[in-house]
Design an enzyme around this catalytic site. Structure first.
Site, PDB file in Angstrom:
ATOM      1  N   LYS A   1       0.849  -1.195   0.000  1.00  0.00           N
ATOM      2  CA  LYS A   1       0.000   0.000   0.000  1.00  0.00           C
ATOM      3  C   LYS A   1       0.884   1.244   0.000  1.00  0.00           C
ATOM      4  O   LYS A   1       1.910   1.281   0.702  1.00  0.00           O
ATOM      5  CB  LYS A   1      -0.909  -0.034   1.236  1.00  0.00           C
ATOM      6  CG  LYS A   1      -1.938   1.075   1.305  1.00  0.00           C
ATOM      7  CD  LYS A   1      -2.869   0.871   2.505  1.00  0.00           C
ATOM      8  CE  LYS A   1      -3.920   1.953   2.632  1.00  0.00           C
ATOM      9  NZ  LYS A   1      -4.848   1.720   3.770  1.00  0.00           N
TER      10      LYS A   1
ATOM     11  N   SER B   1      -9.796   1.821   2.808  1.00  0.00           N
ATOM     12  CA  SER B   1      -8.907   2.561   1.950  1.00  0.00           C
ATOM     13  C   SER B   1      -7.865   1.710   1.209  1.00  0.00           C
ATOM     14  O   SER B   1      -7.282   2.188   0.246  1.00  0.00           O
ATOM     15  CB  SER B   1      -8.165   3.613   2.775  1.00  0.00           C
ATOM     16  OG  SER B   1      -7.332   2.992   3.729  1.00  0.00           O
TER      17      SER B   1
ATOM     18  N   SER C   1      -9.956  -0.595   6.994  1.00  0.00           N
ATOM     19  CA  SER C   1      -9.382  -0.458   5.649  1.00  0.00           C
ATOM     20  C   SER C   1      -8.687  -1.679   5.063  1.00  0.00           C
ATOM     21  O   SER C   1      -8.308  -1.655   3.891  1.00  0.00           O
ATOM     22  CB  SER C   1      -8.410   0.711   5.622  1.00  0.00           C
ATOM     23  OG  SER C   1      -9.132   1.885   5.444  1.00  0.00           O
TER      24      SER C   1
HETATM   25  N1  GLN Z   1     -13.293   4.114   6.437  1.00  0.00           N
HETATM   26  C1  GLN Z   1     -12.608   4.542   7.599  1.00  0.00           C
HETATM   27  C2  GLN Z   1     -12.207   5.984   7.460  1.00  0.00           C
HETATM   28  O1  GLN Z   1     -12.513   6.568   6.485  1.00  0.00           O
HETATM   29  C3  GLN Z   1     -11.418   3.664   7.859  1.00  0.00           C
HETATM   30  C4  GLN Z   1     -10.218   4.005   7.077  1.00  0.00           C
HETATM   31  C5  GLN Z   1      -9.025   3.157   7.425  1.00  0.00           C
HETATM   32  O2  GLN Z   1      -9.143   2.121   8.066  1.00  0.00           O
HETATM   33  N2  GLN Z   1      -7.859   3.630   7.028  1.00  0.00           N
HETATM   34  O3  GLN Z   1     -11.605   6.541   8.320  1.00  0.00           O
END
Ligand code: GLN
Length: 474
Positions: free
Chosen positions: A72, A148, A172
Site C-alpha cells: 500500500k 482505503s 481499511s
Molecule cells: N473508512 C474509515 C475511514 O474513512 C477507515 C479508514 C481506514 O481504516 N484507514 O476513516
C-alpha cells in the site's frame, strides 16, 4: 493459471521443487500489471528493475523466499515513492528508509513490489478519495473495491500479484477484502510495528496482509509481526507460528453473535450469508452464543472524533517545507503553509483536519475528544466482557456488498455509517479478519471474525474452517 494469480503457499512449493524460479513469478507479475493494471488501477507505480534484481538473489530457504508482495502506498519502501494517494506527495517524496514491516518482509526473503492505490492518506472506504487514480473492483466490475486499501485488495482479486500489505485504521483492510472477495487480516494493536507507516490515527493504525487464502494470511503475519523498539506501541511478546494449527477445526469453540450487529440497515442477503456461515461452524462443533456489545451504537461517533483528532495532528507535518509540494511565490511563511495545504490536500482530508482541529480545540476538547476517549473505554470493556464468554465473534464486515462506483462520494456521512461493523475493533485494539463467503448476485461478501487482543490464532483457525466449507460448496 498464471503465477501471479496463485497463492503464496502454492508458489512456495513450486519454487522449492525447482519447477519455477522467483524470476518467473516476478516476470509474470510485471506482465500482468503491464497488460491489465490500466483497467484495474490497483497499482500507482512499480520498480521492475529492482524486483527482477532481487529475484535473481532470492533465498528460497526463507519463509517467503522469492515471493513478490504488493505494498500500500502509505508504507515506506526505501528508494520508492510514497504518495499516500495524495497530490501533496506526488513526485515530491521518495522514501529514504524501509518501514519495519518491509524490513521484516525482506528478512523473510520476500520482494516488496509496487505501490498500491488508496484513499488519500487512508481516509475513506472506496478508494475514490485517491487524488491520483480510480481503482476498479475486479470481482464486481462497475463497483468500488472498498477502501482505503482498495488497490491492495484489487491487486490480489485481479490476480496481478499473489498478496499485498494494507493498513487498517477503522476497517481499511477488512472492508476492501470483503468487497473484492479476498482474505484481509487486521492484527491486534501493537502486534505489527507502525514504524514507517504514514500515520493516520496512531492509536488505531495497524499494517496487515491481503491474500487469496487464510494460510497465506498466516504466513505473511508470521513475517511482519513482532517487537520493534522504534515503535513505542509495539508489543514485546513472542510471535507464535500462525500457520500452525490452522486445520484444527472449530469443535469446542464458543462463537458470539452480537445482537446489536444484526439489526436494521443490514442487507438481508448479507445477513443470510453470515447466519449460514455461523450455522456451518455450529455444524462443525462450535457453540453459537448470543452476546451483547451494548455501546456499538456510539462507535461511529467515537471513531469519527478520535481518528480525525489524531489525523489533524499527524498531518501537520505536511506543510510544503519539510514534506510535500510547496506553493509557488508565497508572500510569507503563513501563506506558504496555507497555499501548500489548500492545494495539496483533497476535500476528505481537509474535512478530517477541520473536524479533528475542532474537537481538540480549547473549549470543545472536553465535550468531544475527552468524552470520545471515555466512550472508547466502554467499547473496549464491551469486548472484554464478551471475550469472557466466547472465543471469537462473528459479524458482517459491511452492511451491504460493494456499492456502485460514484454512489457514495456525494454523501460522506453515508460512507461513515457503513463503517459500523469494523471501527470498534480498532477502538478496542483487538484483531479481526474478513474471509470470503459465497457471493450475493455476483458481488463478494465477507464474514468478519473478531478475536481478543493477540487472538489471531483463533480467528485464523475459524477463517480456515469457513474457507474449507466454501471450497466444498463451490
Ligand atoms: N473508512 C474509515 C475511514 O474513512 C477507515 C479508514 C481506514 O481504516 N484507514 O476513516
Amino acid at each position: 493459471m498464471s503465477l501471479a494469480s496463485q497463492s503464496l503457499c502454492s508458489l512456495k512449493r513450486q519454487l522449492q521443487s525447482g519447477e519455477i524460479s522467483s524470476r518467473d513469478i516476478v516476470e509474470d507479475v510485471i506482465d500482468q500489471i503491464e497488460s491489465r493494471n490500466q483497467s484495474i488501477g490497483a497499482f500507482l507505480s512499480f520498480d521492475a528493475k529492482s524486483a527482477l534484481e532481487a529475484a535473481q538473489h532470492a533465498d528460497l530457504s526463507l519463509p517467503l523466499g522469492g515471493l513478490p508482495i504488493g505494498i500500500k502506498d502509505n508504507i515506506n519502501v526505501n528508494g520508492e515513492p510514497c504518495t499516500c494517494g495524495s497530490k501533496f506527495l506526488e513526485n515530491a517524496y521518495t522514501a529514504p528508509y524501509d518501514a519495519t514491516a518491509i524490513q521484516k518482509l525482506r528478512q523473510a526473503g520476500a520482494i516488496p513490489f509496487g505501490r498500491a492505490n488508496l484513499d488519500e492518506f487512508a481516509m475513506g472506504s472506496s478508494t475514490e478519495n485517491s487524488a491520483l487514480q480510480i481503482t476498479q473492483n475486479p470481482s464486481a466490475p462497475g463497483h468500488i473495491p472498498g477502501g482505503s486499501s482498495g488497490g491492495s485488495a484489487a491487486a490480489v482479486a485481479g490476480n496481478l500479484i499473489p498478496a499485498t500489505l494494507g493498513s487498517d485504521t477503522g476497517g481499511s483492510i477488512r472492508q476492501p477484502a470483503s468487497h473484492c472477495g479476498v482474505v484481509g487480516l487486521k492484527p491486534s494493536y501493537g502486534r505489527v510495528s507502525r514504524y514507517g507507516l504514514v500515520a493516520f490515527g496512531s492509536s488505531l493504525d495497524q499494517i496487515g496482509p491481503l491474500t487469496h487464502t487464510v494460510e497465506d494470511s498466516a504466513l505473511l503475519l508470521n513475517a511482519i509481526a513482532g517487537f520493534d523498539p522504534r515503535d513505542s506501541t509495539s508489543l514485546n511478546e513472542k510471535v507464535p507460528d500462525y500457520t500452525e494449527g490452522l486445520d484444527q477445526g472449530v469443535a469446542g469453540l464458543k462463537l458470539g453473535l452480537p445482537k446489536e450487529y444484526f439489526t436494521e440497515g443490514i442487507d438481508s442477503g448479507v445477513r443470510e450469508r453470515i447466519e449460514t456461515a455461523a450455522k456451518t461452524l455450529e455444524a462443525q462443533g462450535a457453540e453459537l452464543v448470543e452476546i451483547s456489545l451494548p455501546h456499538t451504537e456510539y462507535a461511529i461517533a467515537t471513531y469519527y472524533i478520535i481518528a480525525p483528532a489524531e489525523a489533524s495532528s499527524n498531518l501537520s507535518r505536511f506543510d510544503g517545507v519539510r514534506y510535500g509540494n510547496r506553493s509557488e511565490n508565497p508572500q510569507d511563511m503563513l501563506e506558504l503553509y496555507n497555499q501548500s495545504r489548500a492545494k495539496g490536500f483533497g476535500s476528505e482530508v481537509k474535512r478530517r483536519i477541520i473536524l479533528g482541529t475542532y474537537v481538540l480545540s480549547s473549549g470543545y476538547y472536553d465535550a468531544y475528544y475527552l468524552r470520545a476517549q471515555k466512550v472508547r473505554t466502554l467499547i473496549r470493556q464491551d469486548f472484554q466482557n464478551a471475550f469472557e464468554k466466547v472465543d471469537a465473534i462473528l459479524t458482517p464486515v459491511a452492511p451491504e456488498p460493494a456499492p456502485k462506483m460514484g454512489s457514495a462520494t456525494e454523501d460522506p456521512l453515508k460512507h461513515y455509517l457503513a463503517d459500523i461493523f469494523t471501527l470498534s475493533a480498532n477502538l478496542a485494539g483487538i484483531c479481526g479478519i474478513s474471509v470470503p463467503l459465497s457471493p450475493l448476485n455476483n458481488l463478494p461478501v465477507g464474514l468478519q471474525i473478531l478475536g481478543p487482543h493477540l487472538g489471531e490464532k483463533t480467528i485464523l483457525r475459524c477463517a480456515r474452517s469457513i474457507e474449507i466449507s466454501q471450497t466444498s460448496v463451490d
